[in-house]
Design a protein around this motif. Structure first.
Motif, short mmCIF file in Angstrom:
data_model
loop_
_atom_site.label_atom_id
_atom_site.label_comp_id
_atom_site.label_asym_id
_atom_site.label_seq_id
_atom_site.Cartn_x
_atom_site.Cartn_y
_atom_site.Cartn_z
N CYS A 40 4.51 -0.82 3.25
CA CYS A 40 4.10 0.58 3.32
C CYS A 40 3.07 0.89 2.23
N GLU A 41 3.29 0.38 1.03
CA GLU A 41 2.34 0.61 -0.06
C GLU A 41 0.97 0.01 0.25
N GLN A 43 -0.27 -0.18 3.14
CA GLN A 43 -0.79 0.57 4.28
C GLN A 43 -1.19 -0.36 5.43
N ASP A 45 -1.05 -1.57 9.27
CA ASP A 45 -1.19 -0.68 10.43
C ASP A 45 0.10 -0.52 11.21
N ARG A 78 6.20 6.38 7.64
CA ARG A 78 4.91 6.15 6.98
C ARG A 78 4.05 5.14 7.73
N VAL A 79 4.69 4.18 8.36
CA VAL A 79 4.01 3.12 9.11
C VAL A 79 4.74 2.95 10.43
#
Length: 302
Positions: A40-41, A43, A45, A78-79
């Motif tokens: 998640c950090e 980012q 996809d 978040r993802v």
């Protein structure tokens, strides 16, 4: 639920983490959450939970539910979270699909696990039953290396007409003609087309693939994101330069199997200790040394 993710989970670089578990097959939810937080950090996809790298086939339904619950709690929308639901029996796969949706997954992924080889029509009926059990967008997992089943283009075309089937995860073509295969698939289907086989990421993304499903990305997301994004932008020279740095590691993937290599990297990164599920065995000292030498520069700048 990440509503946007329900519509666009099958694009870009999807990271497939290990599912750390003990010798009895009980999932280590704390270590799993640590791995997912890193993704998640970075980012990524999307995250491919309980894929082949996630050893879904070795886990009970209860442990797979625990893994999904831990992942949903950690990721928190978040993802996009894609959850593998493959199983030998259709009714078991249906149950797993419903479990994943109830737990808060964003999308589903399924390989046609089998003992008796499936016909193309048997595979179609299997997918139709499982895909209709959930409203989540669904990715067909074409992985002949583990399932020994290959999807014909006619089967993929039939599957593309089912309302929730939105994507296919393809192996790298034996002849290397990714562009030709993409053109053929796009002529016959409207699926989002992704590939796996990390050493082929550059050529797949340069050829215009919608997604790449990465094993190494599950532990080392940054170098794989860099390759995926430069290749997607058409920066061929830079993408190939970045990929060249990983060639020693790709050699170990091919020699020992990417899953076994990932267990070595998990410990080398200081992220946890886990053994592959038996009957798979840990790699010996010589192989471990080769892997650590191949990844040394990445470990110093991860």
């Amino acid at each position: 639920m990440n509503i946007a993710a329900r519509h666009h989970p099958f694009h870009g670089m999807s990271a497939f983490p290990l599912t750390p578990a003990d010798a009895a097959g009980r999932v280590d939810a704390q270590t799993l959450s640590l791995l997912l937080e890193r993704l998640c950090e970075a980012q990524v996809d999307s995250i491919g939970l309980l894929g082949s790298t996630g050893t879904y086939a070795y886990l009970t339904r209860e442990e797979r539910r625990r893994a999904v619950a831990a992942a949903v709690e950690c990721v928190g929308g978040r993802v996009p979270l894609i959850v593998g639901v493959g199983a030998l029996r259709t009714d078991d796969a249906v149950d797993l699909a419903r479990d994943a949706e109830t737990s808060g997954a964003d999308a589903l992924l399924m390989a046609p696990v089998s003992y008796t080889p499936l016909t193309q029509n048997e595979a179609f009926e299997h997918y139709r039953a499982v895909a209709s059990a959930s409203a989540l967008p669904f990715c067909v997992y074409n992985n002949p290396g583990t399932t020994h089943f290959t999807f014909g283009i006619e089967l993929l075309e039939r599957l593309s007409h089912l309302p929730t089937i939105r994507a296919v995860k393809m192996p790298l073509p034996a002849g290397g003609d990714i562009a030709g295969e993409l053109a053929a698939l796009r002529e016959r289907t409207d699926l989002a087309i992704g590939y796996s086989g990390d050493w082929g990421m550059v050529e797949a993304m340069l050829a215009g693939a919608d997604a790449f499903y990465s094993v190494l990305g599950g532990l080392l997301p940054y170098p794989m994101l860099a390759i995926a994004r430069t290749a997607s932008a058409g920066e061929a020279q830079e993408a190939r330069r970045l990929d060249d740095l990983l060639q020693p590691l790709w050699n170990t993937f091919k020699a020992y199997g990417s899953l076994r290599v990932m267990y070595v990297l998990l410990e080398a990164l200081g992220l946890g200790q886990a053994q592959p599920p038996r009957p798979l065995l840990p790699l010996d000292a010589r192989a471990r040394s080769e892997i650590l030498a191949a990844v040394d520069s990445l470990l110093s700048d991860r």
